[in-house]
Design a protein around this motif. Sequence first.
Motif, PDB file in Angstrom:
ATOM      1  N   GLN A 151      44.904  48.130  32.688  1.00 44.38           N
ATOM      2  CA  GLN A 151      45.604  48.317  33.954  1.00 44.38           C
ATOM      3  C   GLN A 151      46.274  46.999  34.320  1.00 44.38           C
ATOM      4  OE1 GLN A 151      45.690  51.225  36.048  1.00 44.38           O
ATOM      5  NE2 GLN A 151      47.315  49.997  36.979  1.00 44.38           N
ATOM      6  N   GLU A 152      47.562  47.042  34.559  1.00 45.05           N
ATOM      7  CA  GLU A 152      48.253  45.805  34.929  1.00 45.05           C
ATOM      8  C   GLU A 152      48.440  45.741  36.442  1.00 45.05           C
ATOM      9  OE1 GLU A 152      52.851  46.319  34.563  1.00 45.05           O
ATOM     10  OE2 GLU A 152      52.005  46.957  32.629  1.00 45.05           O
ATOM     11  N   PRO A 153      48.499  44.523  37.001  1.00 41.54           N
ATOM     12  CA  PRO A 153      48.404  43.243  36.306  1.00 41.54           C
ATOM     13  C   PRO A 153      46.963  42.834  36.051  1.00 41.54           C
ATOM     14  CG  PRO A 153      48.714  42.837  38.618  1.00 41.54           C
ATOM     15  CD  PRO A 153      48.759  44.330  38.449  1.00 41.54           C
ATOM     16  N   LEU A 154      46.796  41.970  35.090  1.00 40.24           N
ATOM     17  CA  LEU A 154      45.475  41.416  34.815  1.00 40.24           C
ATOM     18  C   LEU A 154      44.996  40.587  35.997  1.00 40.24           C
ATOM     19  CD1 LEU A 154      43.215  40.929  32.680  1.00 40.24           C
ATOM     20  CD2 LEU A 154      44.499  38.908  31.973  1.00 40.24           C
ATOM     21  N   VAL A 155      45.921  39.820  36.588  1.00 42.57           N
ATOM     22  CA  VAL A 155      45.616  39.005  37.763  1.00 42.57           C
ATOM     23  C   VAL A 155      46.613  39.370  38.861  1.00 42.57           C
ATOM     24  CG1 VAL A 155      45.471  36.652  38.685  1.00 42.57           C
ATOM     25  CG2 VAL A 155      44.752  37.116  36.322  1.00 42.57           C
ATOM     26  N   LEU A 156      46.119  39.683  40.049  1.00 37.59           N
ATOM     27  CA  LEU A 156      47.004  40.038  41.157  1.00 37.59           C
ATOM     28  C   LEU A 156      47.822  38.826  41.605  1.00 37.59           C
ATOM     29  CD1 LEU A 156      44.537  42.139  43.350  1.00 37.59           C
ATOM     30  CD2 LEU A 156      46.382  43.016  41.922  1.00 37.59           C
ATOM     31  N   THR A 157      49.041  39.079  42.061  1.00 34.87           N
ATOM     32  CA  THR A 157      49.878  37.996  42.567  1.00 34.87           C
ATOM     33  C   THR A 157      49.350  37.506  43.906  1.00 34.87           C
ATOM     34  OG1 THR A 157      51.372  39.490  43.728  1.00 34.87           O
ATOM     35  CG2 THR A 157      51.906  38.983  41.436  1.00 34.87           C
ATOM     36  N   GLU A 158      49.738  36.298  44.260  1.00 36.98           N
ATOM     37  CA  GLU A 158      49.276  35.715  45.523  1.00 36.98           C
ATOM     38  C   GLU A 158      49.672  36.561  46.743  1.00 36.98           C
ATOM     39  OE1 GLU A 158      49.931  33.577  49.246  1.00 36.98           O
ATOM     40  OE2 GLU A 158      51.519  34.117  47.822  1.00 36.98           O
ATOM     41  N   PRO A 159      50.893  37.082  46.837  1.00 38.87           N
ATOM     42  CA  PRO A 159      51.231  37.911  48.004  1.00 38.87           C
ATOM     43  C   PRO A 159      50.365  39.167  48.113  1.00 38.87           C
ATOM     44  CG  PRO A 159      53.224  37.160  46.914  1.00 38.87           C
ATOM     45  CD  PRO A 159      52.087  36.805  46.010  1.00 38.87           C
ATOM     46  N   ILE A 160      50.064  39.800  46.970  1.00 37.52           N
ATOM     47  CA  ILE A 160      49.206  40.996  46.997  1.00 37.52           C
ATOM     48  C   ILE A 160      47.786  40.614  47.382  1.00 37.52           C
ATOM     49  CG2 ILE A 160      48.247  42.879  45.629  1.00 37.52           C
ATOM     50  CD1 ILE A 160      51.195  43.213  46.242  1.00 37.52           C
ATOM     51  N   ARG A 161      47.282  39.534  46.828  1.00 42.94           N
ATOM     52  CA  ARG A 161      45.934  39.081  47.197  1.00 42.94           C
ATOM     53  C   ARG A 161      45.871  38.806  48.693  1.00 42.94           C
ATOM     54  NH1 ARG A 161      46.503  35.413  42.607  1.00 42.94           N
ATOM     55  NH2 ARG A 161      46.341  33.625  44.015  1.00 42.94           N
ATOM     56  N   ASN A 162      46.923  38.219  49.210  1.00 46.44           N
ATOM     57  CA  ASN A 162      47.001  37.892  50.627  1.00 46.44           C
ATOM     58  C   ASN A 162      46.956  39.155  51.484  1.00 46.44           C
ATOM     59  OD1 ASN A 162      47.041  35.808  52.431  1.00 46.44           O
ATOM     60  ND2 ASN A 162      49.265  35.547  52.433  1.00 46.44           N
ATOM     61  N   GLN A 163      47.736  40.147  51.091  1.00 48.76           N
ATOM     62  CA  GLN A 163      47.766  41.412  51.833  1.00 48.76           C
ATOM     63  C   GLN A 163      46.401  42.088  51.839  1.00 48.76           C
ATOM     64  OE1 GLN A 163      50.864  44.005  50.396  1.00 48.76           O
ATOM     65  NE2 GLN A 163      52.441  42.405  50.517  1.00 48.76           N
ATOM     66  N   LEU A 164      45.781  42.135  50.662  1.00 53.54           N
ATOM     67  CA  LEU A 164      44.477  42.792  50.565  1.00 53.54           C
ATOM     68  C   LEU A 164      43.424  42.052  51.373  1.00 53.54           C
ATOM     69  CD1 LEU A 164      44.417  43.738  46.771  1.00 53.54           C
ATOM     70  CD2 LEU A 164      44.725  45.273  48.710  1.00 53.54           C
ATOM     71  N   GLN A 165      43.521  40.733  51.387  1.00 57.73           N
ATOM     72  CA  GLN A 165      42.541  39.944  52.133  1.00 57.73           C
ATOM     73  C   GLN A 165      42.670  40.219  53.634  1.00 57.73           C
ATOM     74  OE1 GLN A 165      42.654  35.820  51.084  1.00 57.73           O
ATOM     75  NE2 GLN A 165      40.533  35.484  51.720  1.00 57.73           N
ATOM     76  N   LYS A 166      43.919  40.364  54.094  1.00 61.43           N
ATOM     77  CA  LYS A 166      44.137  40.648  55.507  1.00 61.43           C
ATOM     78  C   LYS A 166      43.622  42.035  55.872  1.00 61.43           C
ATOM     79  CE  LYS A 166      48.172  37.661  56.197  1.00 61.43           C
ATOM     80  NZ  LYS A 166      49.637  37.630  56.456  1.00 61.43           N
ATOM     81  N   LYS A 167      43.725  42.964  54.926  1.00 61.24           N
ATOM     82  CA  LYS A 167      43.320  44.348  55.217  1.00 61.24           C
ATOM     83  C   LYS A 167      41.822  44.555  55.127  1.00 61.24           C
ATOM     84  CE  LYS A 167      47.625  46.569  53.736  1.00 61.24           C
ATOM     85  NZ  LYS A 167      48.266  47.461  52.738  1.00 61.24           N
ATOM     86  N   GLY A 168      41.177  43.913  54.132  1.00 68.04           N
ATOM     87  CA  GLY A 168      39.771  44.255  53.964  1.00 68.04           C
ATOM     88  C   GLY A 168      38.885  43.186  53.410  1.00 68.04           C
ATOM     89  N   GLY A 169      39.327  41.964  53.405  1.00 63.42           N
ATOM     90  CA  GLY A 169      38.466  40.890  52.940  1.00 63.42           C
ATOM     91  C   GLY A 169      38.457  40.767  51.432  1.00 63.42           C
ATOM     92  N   LYS A 170      37.632  39.864  50.941  1.00 66.52           N
ATOM     93  CA  LYS A 170      37.604  39.518  49.528  1.00 66.52           C
ATOM     94  C   LYS A 170      37.123  40.662  48.645  1.00 66.52           C
ATOM     95  CE  LYS A 170      37.037  34.540  50.191  1.00 66.52           C
ATOM     96  NZ  LYS A 170      36.207  33.361  49.892  1.00 66.52           N
TER      97      LYS A 170
END
Length: 866
Positions: free
Chosen positions: A844-863
């Motif tokens: 399943q791609e991407p192997l590593v999430l991009t910084e903007p996506i990581r940022n969005q997910l963190q704002k929505k539901g934490g680590k």
Amino acid sequence: MFCLGARQLRGFPLRGSPGRLLYVCGREGEENPPSRAETRWKDRAETVIIGGGCVGVSLAYHLAKAGMKDVVLLEKSELTAGSTWHAAGLTTYFHPGINLKKIHYDSIKLYEKLEEETGQVVGFHQPGSIRIATTPVRVDEFKYQMTRTGWHATEQYIIEPEKIQEMFPLLNMNKILAGLYNPGDGHIDPYSLTMALAAGARKYGALLKYPAPVTSLKPKSDGTWDVETPQGSMRANRIVNAAGFWAREVGKMIGLEHPLIPVQHQYVVTSTIPEVKALKRELPVLRDLEGSYYLRQERDGLLFGPYESQEKMEVQDSWVTNGVPPGFGKELFESDLDRIMEHVEAAMEMVPVLKKADIINIVNGPITYSPDILPMVGPHQGVRNYWVAIGFGYGIIHAGGVGKYLSDWILHGEPPFDLIELDPNRYGKWTTTQYTEAKARESYGFNNIVGYPKEERFAGRPTQRVSGLYKTLESKCSMGFHAGWEQPHWFYQPGQDTGYRPSFRRTNWFDPVGSEYKQVMQRVGVIDLSPFGKFNIKGQDSIRLLDHLFANVIPKVGFTNISHMLTPKGQVYAELTVSHLSPGEFLLITGSGSELHDLRWIEEEAVKGGYDVEIKNITDELGVLGVAGPHARKVLQKLTSEDLSDDVFKFLQTKSLKVSNIPVTAIRISYTGELGWELYHRREDSAALYDVIMNAGQEEGIDNFGTYAMNALRLEKAFRAWGSEMNCDTNPLEAGLGYFIKLNKPADFIGKQALKQIKAKGLKRRLVCLTLATDDVDPEGNESIWYGGKGLVFQVVGNTTSGSYSYSIQKSLAFAYVPVELSKVGQQVEVELLGKNYSATVIQEPLVLTEPIRNQLQKKGGKDKI
């Protein structure tokens, strides 16, 4: 030893001696006299081809056969004059590149049927060819080339010494480890080939006019040309420069300096050798790569031609400064056996019967080289309806395929497949005569060196096209060459091996690149991105033009997006970053190797559609620094009053600001997929900007990183690269670019209708991301993908497009095209690397999430969600 006294025997040509090579070597087709030249004249032509060598005549043949009316070829003296008539005539399916294999394939398939089609004898022999490996690294090269051939139609095999001796019993087998064998390879008589193509061209309606030297080329405002000759003037819708070593003169008529240089190439022909005459079948063509020569049977003797070192080879540089001597056409240079003596001795050691052979001829003739040895094929940027097919060091094997390729492109408005390596626009103003000569010497001398991945060649470098950081960084890193620029590939680490150490396996850059990867992922890194191609487009029709060119929507003012230009058939012609700087003004960014390739397309569409725009190439005016990593904002914020916070300076936003009083256009984007900015600035400010950023980042542990680390980072983020995952051989849907393709936007962008049809029919293949556990080798791209299961024979089913080591999961990572039915996550396939198949898994791609996506997910539901 060769009986050198035999050099004085029949037909040995010296400087100024006229006569066809048929007389020199006694080849097939000698009985076929030249066809009588046409007496007709045309005032108008659809296409005028300048030059009657095998390449020009092939194009005339293909255009006429495809149905184009009014095809005219103008030749200054007679057909084959120049380099064609004296060529050794070798034909091979092999090429170390990828798509040039298709050119070779098309040539050979044409030559196989040409005699039947035209009634003209072509003297085509197909005994196969063998490349000889006498070192272990050469065996690795053969394995490397095998995986790059597996997904092509070409037959190619690695064969053992026993098989080599069976096929070529005259060899000294002492040093031979393996051979690379191509069935169907061989040689053809160049003169007879050209005459057969000419007969075919006439049969289908082309006019071949000679002698008809072109004396002037005058462009008209409507894009047509007035072509003047002593016989009269002709109006042409397009012209094609196929003038061989006269191509520079033709280019100068319209103010172009084509980077071409004639070099002298010698080959030796022997008289009858009893051991050769006694053979029951023709010997395969032999290429002794360490000896740097080719050898083939010529009747009952042998013909062999060496490629001497760059120190010994002869460049005809006087022709560059003073022009080709008037009347030079079917003449040769005086031979110089001393120059090639070390190769003669190597050949005698490998093929001992040569020691007793008599030389009947040494042919020393001019061939034309471009700086990188590859021809220049296609339309030229900056000049409307001016095409080139020039710089052929190996014109015989390229002629048939290039004629078909150019004919298809001219008739259908787009290239039939990707061949950007032949794009004449890969050169620019930085390509000086001095550079051309240095590179031509190097390319000639390197004809048979080992072809490593990530190869660098150093002659003629640096050019005038260096960034403002070159002097600062040159001693700290291994530089790579990108369209005239020097760009850091990787940086040296204290106590580690430095310099250029090419290998088919992991080499001295592997650990330093891992350190640079961690630098960007954990701290902050700086990269010189100045080689990017950069265009400014503005005017009242700029938005309409870009809406027509790009499949994506036009970004709002102050924002940036990734956009793709498609061909009429829906293939990916280019990928660019589009920034809307102010109402109606745009900054377009493309890769270094695509600069003039993309600019030509944009300019052509602007003229064709009558758009009121101003297009300016500002590549050399701007430098670019990339700053990326989790501390990028913290470092840059110290240097600017502009608020760089996530809510104020959003991802894909662009702003003009000052960094320590240096004006920059800042785009919040990074090909690493991490938090980052690209800073566009005046080229003369690069060193000062770099210094203030590096000083500001000391507390954050700032350091440099290069393009190798950036490649590993972008692959983990599943970012596609133009030229690898997408090009004129792929459509954006199979490449996974659907997010950027807006089929529902109102504008009827180029390729829209074709793409709708592709989508309706469904895809046959899809780009996937693979992980594979290897040992000391990583995928590079263009390796074969194997699969066998569920009743299927184990076979090649696809190919990788690019690859790297993933420093995060400590496995190899690759993009690959596979059939749709093999594209599901978890699917197992195998990737061939250096003769061994490695198990690979679709992930399943991407192997590593991009910084903007990581940022969005963190704002929505934490680590937990990341």
